[in-house]
Design a protein around this motif. Structure first.
Motif, PDB file in Angstrom:
ATOM      1  N   ASN A  98       0.813  -1.148  -0.033  1.00 25.77           N
ATOM      2  CA  ASN A  98      -0.081   0.120  -0.046  1.00 25.77           C
ATOM      3  C   ASN A  98       0.856   1.307   0.074  1.00 25.77           C
ATOM      4  N   ASN A  99       0.407   2.250  -0.891  1.00 19.81           N
ATOM      5  CA  ASN A  99       1.203   3.433  -1.000  1.00 19.81           C
ATOM      6  C   ASN A  99       1.408   4.173   0.549  1.00 19.81           C
ATOM      7  N   ASN A 100       0.479   3.821   1.492  1.00 18.52           N
ATOM      8  CA  ASN A 100       0.575   4.791   2.518  1.00 18.52           C
ATOM      9  C   ASN A 100       1.484   3.991   3.707  1.00 18.52           C
ATOM     10  N   PRO A 151       5.440  -0.354   8.174  1.00 14.80           N
ATOM     11  CA  PRO A 151       6.907   0.161   7.966  1.00 14.80           C
ATOM     12  C   PRO A 151       6.747   1.567   8.597  1.00 14.80           C
ATOM     13  N   TYR A 152       5.814   2.472   8.021  1.00 14.76           N
ATOM     14  CA  TYR A 152       5.754   3.832   8.245  1.00 14.76           C
ATOM     15  C   TYR A 152       4.322   4.256   7.532  1.00 14.76           C
ATOM     16  N   TRP A 153       3.142   3.812   8.410  1.00 16.99           N
ATOM     17  CA  TRP A 153       1.904   4.296   8.075  1.00 16.99           C
ATOM     18  C   TRP A 153       1.642   5.871   8.181  1.00 16.99           C
ATOM     19  N   GLY A 154       1.603   6.416   7.209  1.00 19.92           N
ATOM     20  CA  GLY A 154       1.326   7.707   6.884  1.00 19.92           C
ATOM     21  C   GLY A 154       0.856   8.087   5.537  1.00 19.92           C
ATOM     22  N   ASP A 155       0.246   9.425   5.506  1.00 24.88           N
ATOM     23  CA  ASP A 155      -0.402   9.760   4.314  1.00 24.88           C
ATOM     24  C   ASP A 155       0.339   9.948   2.981  1.00 24.88           C
ATOM     25  N   VAL A 156       1.016   8.962   2.433  1.00 26.66           N
ATOM     26  CA  VAL A 156       1.868   9.144   1.353  1.00 26.66           C
ATOM     27  C   VAL A 156       1.251   9.518   0.083  1.00 26.66           C
ATOM     28  N   ASP A 157       1.796  10.426  -0.874  1.00 30.89           N
ATOM     29  CA  ASP A 157       1.091  10.817  -1.990  1.00 30.89           C
ATOM     30  C   ASP A 157       2.148  10.726  -3.174  1.00 30.89           C
ATOM     31  N   ASN A 158       2.266   9.554  -3.820  1.00 24.60           N
ATOM     32  CA  ASN A 158       3.343   9.388  -4.561  1.00 24.60           C
ATOM     33  C   ASN A 158       3.033  10.123  -6.116  1.00 24.60           C
ATOM     34  N   VAL A 159       1.984  10.687  -6.064  1.00 21.99           N
ATOM     35  CA  VAL A 159       1.655  11.592  -7.214  1.00 21.99           C
ATOM     36  C   VAL A 159       2.472  12.785  -7.215  1.00 21.99           C
ATOM     37  N   LEU A 160       2.502  13.258  -6.009  1.00 20.90           N
ATOM     38  CA  LEU A 160       3.398  14.519  -5.746  1.00 20.90           C
ATOM     39  C   LEU A 160       5.027  14.231  -5.580  1.00 20.90           C
ATOM     40  N   HIS A 192       2.777   6.056  12.269  1.00 23.37           N
ATOM     41  CA  HIS A 192       3.049   4.841  13.095  1.00 23.37           C
ATOM     42  C   HIS A 192       3.617   3.837  12.400  1.00 23.37           C
ATOM     43  N   ALA A 193       4.240   3.022  13.088  1.00 22.04           N
ATOM     44  CA  ALA A 193       5.103   2.013  12.761  1.00 22.04           C
ATOM     45  C   ALA A 193       4.907   0.683  13.777  1.00 22.04           C
ATOM     46  N   GLU A 204       5.537  13.172  17.395  1.00 23.68           N
ATOM     47  CA  GLU A 204       6.375  14.061  16.967  1.00 23.68           C
ATOM     48  C   GLU A 204       7.911  13.126  16.913  1.00 23.68           C
ATOM     49  N   ALA A 205       8.054  12.295  17.809  1.00 28.90           N
ATOM     50  CA  ALA A 205       9.296  11.495  17.744  1.00 28.90           C
ATOM     51  C   ALA A 205       9.367  10.570  16.831  1.00 28.90           C
ATOM     52  N   ILE A 206       8.472  10.100  15.993  1.00 26.23           N
ATOM     53  CA  ILE A 206       8.881   9.109  14.863  1.00 26.23           C
ATOM     54  C   ILE A 206       9.791   9.560  13.860  1.00 26.23           C
TER      55      ILE A 206
END
Length: 272
Positions: free
Chosen positions: A70-72, A100-109, A208-209, A228-230
């Protein structure tokens, strides 16, 4: 579905494995088009197709023969994950995945999401060497691996050129299973739709990881997750290699002690 932004940055399929891990070896395993990787579509909250595995991968007592990248920042075993704001583990809905690093990835950008299934001897030898070092009492020889790499991926709503580069390697000998998480460069923690700042990629609900088995007892939250520490995960480890976390996952087992307390920049410690 969040609306699409204009393309700011399109990354080429170059190999980016330049961060030392141990014995002068790179932290990241080789990846990119010249490694015969596949690429995920350029799609906000997108994912790979359902990927059939040539061998079963045992994750917390259950054999899985397919997965999604998943991209996110999630590898899931039962269904795609298009959720962009992470929840803490354990998840109430019982989804089974590694984050691994669950966040709001946007690989379009910006950035690319690569993956491949492999039995390439040099890579398996390198993985075997690492597992033998981190788990010296467990005889293990890798016979299969699946490597997914998020290469300089942008965050949703970004007005900067910040990108995160991280990787997950799943490996098995058909009996035991391990997951290696590598964090080479983490520059942002949250996207605009998660409350993050579009200029900095910070604030809101951070990434989140960890691991979620699908039940209420077998899960692990890497220290600093959803704080924030992630952003300092490149400096922490449970195997004494900054930026690397390794887990045996055929059965629930958390090995090692984090080598560094993940500190919030210019703030107090978040260690729990």
């Amino acid at each position: 579905m969040k609306s699409s932004f204009a393309v700011l940055l399109l990354m080429a399929g170059a190999v980016r494995s330049v961060v030392p891990a141990q014995d002068d070896e790179p932290l990241l395993y080789p990846y990119g088009l010249d490694q015969h990787d596949h690429k995920n579509p350029k799609l906000d909250d997108g994912a790979s197709k359902k990927l059939s595995l040539s061998v079963p991968f045992t994750f917390y007592g259950k054999e899985h023969r397919s997965l999604y990248v998943n991209n996110n920042g999630v590898i899931s075993f039962s269904s795609r994950v298009n959720q962009y704001t992470p929840d803490p583990f354990p998840l109430a809905d019982g989804r089974t995945f590694v984050a691994p690093y669950w966040g709001d990835v946007d690989n379009v950008l910006g950035g690319e999401v690569f993956y491949r299934e492999t039995t390439e001897p040099a890579l398996l030898q390198r993985i075997t060497k690492s597992i033998n070092q981190y788990f010296p009492t467990i005889p293990y020889t890798a016979t299969w691996a699946f490597v997914a790499t998020w290469d300089h991926v942008a965050y949703y709503g970004s007005t900067s050129n910040k990108g995160n580069t991280f990787q997950a390697a799943l490996t098995t000998d058909t009996k035991m299973s391990f997951i290696i998480l590598n964090y080479a460069d983490i520059q942002w923690t949250s996207g605009l739709a998660s409350g993050g700042d579009p200029d900095t990629g910070l604030g809101g609900t951070p990434a989140h990881a960890g691991f979620n088995s699908g039940d209420e007892s077998n899960f692990y939250n890497i220290p600093g997750s959803r704080t924030e520490a992630i952003i300092n995960i490149t400096k922490t480890s449970n195997v004494n290699v900054p930026g690397r976390w390794v887990f045996q996952v055929d059965k629930f087992k958390v090995t090692g002690v984090p080598t560094e307390e993940p500190k919030i920049p210019d703030s107090k410690s978040c260690w729990l």
